[in-house]
Design an enzyme around this catalytic site. Sequence first.
Site, short mmCIF file in Angstrom:
data_model
loop_
_atom_site.label_atom_id
_atom_site.label_comp_id
_atom_site.label_asym_id
_atom_site.label_seq_id
_atom_site.Cartn_x
_atom_site.Cartn_y
_atom_site.Cartn_z
N GLU A 34 39.83 36.50 46.23
CA GLU A 34 39.43 35.77 45.01
C GLU A 34 40.60 35.60 44.03
OE1 GLU A 34 37.82 37.63 41.66
OE2 GLU A 34 37.37 39.53 42.66
N LYS A 93 37.79 31.00 33.89
CA LYS A 93 37.08 31.87 34.84
C LYS A 93 35.87 31.09 35.36
CE LYS A 93 34.25 36.05 34.76
NZ LYS A 93 33.69 37.08 33.86
N ASP A 113 22.47 40.85 30.78
CA ASP A 113 23.78 40.54 31.35
C ASP A 113 23.87 41.08 32.78
OD1 ASP A 113 26.37 40.07 32.00
OD2 ASP A 113 27.22 40.83 30.13
N LYS A 123 32.17 49.41 39.34
CA LYS A 123 32.78 50.16 38.23
C LYS A 123 31.71 50.69 37.30
CE LYS A 123 37.17 48.39 36.90
NZ LYS A 123 37.37 47.19 37.67
N VAL A 160 33.83 36.53 42.30
CA VAL A 160 33.25 36.88 43.61
C VAL A 160 32.20 35.83 43.99
CG1 VAL A 160 31.78 38.56 44.80
CG2 VAL A 160 33.75 39.35 43.46
N1 PSU Z 1 35.52 43.77 38.52
C1 PSU Z 1 36.80 44.19 38.66
N2 PSU Z 1 37.81 43.28 38.65
C2 PSU Z 1 37.57 41.94 38.52
C3 PSU Z 1 36.20 41.51 38.38
C4 PSU Z 1 35.23 42.44 38.39
O1 PSU Z 1 37.03 45.37 38.79
O2 PSU Z 1 38.53 41.15 38.50
C5 PSU Z 1 35.93 40.03 38.29
C6 PSU Z 1 35.48 39.50 39.65
O3 PSU Z 1 36.00 38.20 39.82
C7 PSU Z 1 33.97 39.42 39.49
C8 PSU Z 1 33.86 39.03 38.04
O4 PSU Z 1 33.34 38.49 40.34
O5 PSU Z 1 34.85 39.80 37.39
C9 PSU Z 1 32.48 39.30 37.48
O6 PSU Z 1 32.37 38.72 36.23
P1 PSU Z 1 30.93 38.64 35.53
O7 PSU Z 1 30.56 40.06 35.24
O8 PSU Z 1 31.16 37.83 34.27
O9 PSU Z 1 30.03 37.96 36.50
MN MN Z 2 27.85 38.55 32.67
#
Ligand code: PSU
Ligand code: MN
Length: 306
Positions: free
Chosen positions: A25, A87, A139, A160, A107
Amino acid sequence: MKRFLKISEEVRQALASGKPVVALESTIISHGMPYPQNVETALTVEKIVREKGAIPATIAIINGMLTVGCTAEEIDYLGKKGHDVIKVSRRDIPFIVAKKTDGATTVASTMYIASLAGIKVFATGGIGGVHRGAEKTMDISADLDELAQTSVMVVCAGAKSILDIGLTLECLETRGVAVVGYGTQDMPAFYTQKSGFKVDYRLDTPAEIARAFYCKEQLGLKGGMLVANPIPDEYAMDSDYINGNIEEAVKEAEKLGIHGKETTPYLLDKIQKLTFGQSLASNIQLVYNNARLASDIAKELAAIAQ
Ligand code: PSU
Ligand code: MN
């Protein structure tokens, strides 16, 4: 759709001849790590995949084209521009294509584009999930819904603890997504090997994981599979230390009223600052570890398909 899809010659040939390909990604490059470590990591990941005998396919949107197999120049550009690159999750794809501009894929969107290209295995660091306090904020990352509907296996180092790991696992269960622990029963927590939660299945070899995914496909079960690969012990962080810093980052984000797509990048950045780069070093190593495992699984999957 072909009009908007640009697959590099190398990846195209690999796919046509049934060679193993590993998707990677680009949000992790633009929004997940600082420059220049982001570019160095992305290029090293590609090297690791090659050394393992698979072909890397870094995915992003470049000039409105869904690009599968970014060049080193494109990776450098995405890393240098950092947060100035949009993003892009699933919902954003058509707008970035319509504007003929650039986007770093999460992802969710990387899975979608990988599936358009016919790639089955994808390596990353961590996935998005259910954020802490989601009972109120709602969220929940679009990554989880993508895992429910797109047939791509995602190899990660668990979730995480910026997320509510328990609720993330519940959400995956509801969506019919299995979580496989590689050599472990414990759901890893990215910086640490254990989160206190259990995975659904422990599998000990890349061949077993490939076989389970192959059977899922043959059975007509749509959706992905999450493979959780614990960070190697020598790079794991002290859990009290990292969780304390995560706690502080989450509080700070709340205080500043950060929400929506900004939340995850904000937290990643804040944690890196609070730990003086220690967490970044662990982050890089776990991505390498996932690239190795994903390559081995892709090779096994290619062997089954033949
Ligand atoms: N977690 C990480 N590193 C990252 C991401 C998540 O440790 O770079 C990134 C990935 O691209 C994941 C995105 O798909 O953040 C998720 O964002 P959101 O929570 O806004 O969906
Ligand atoms: Mn979100």
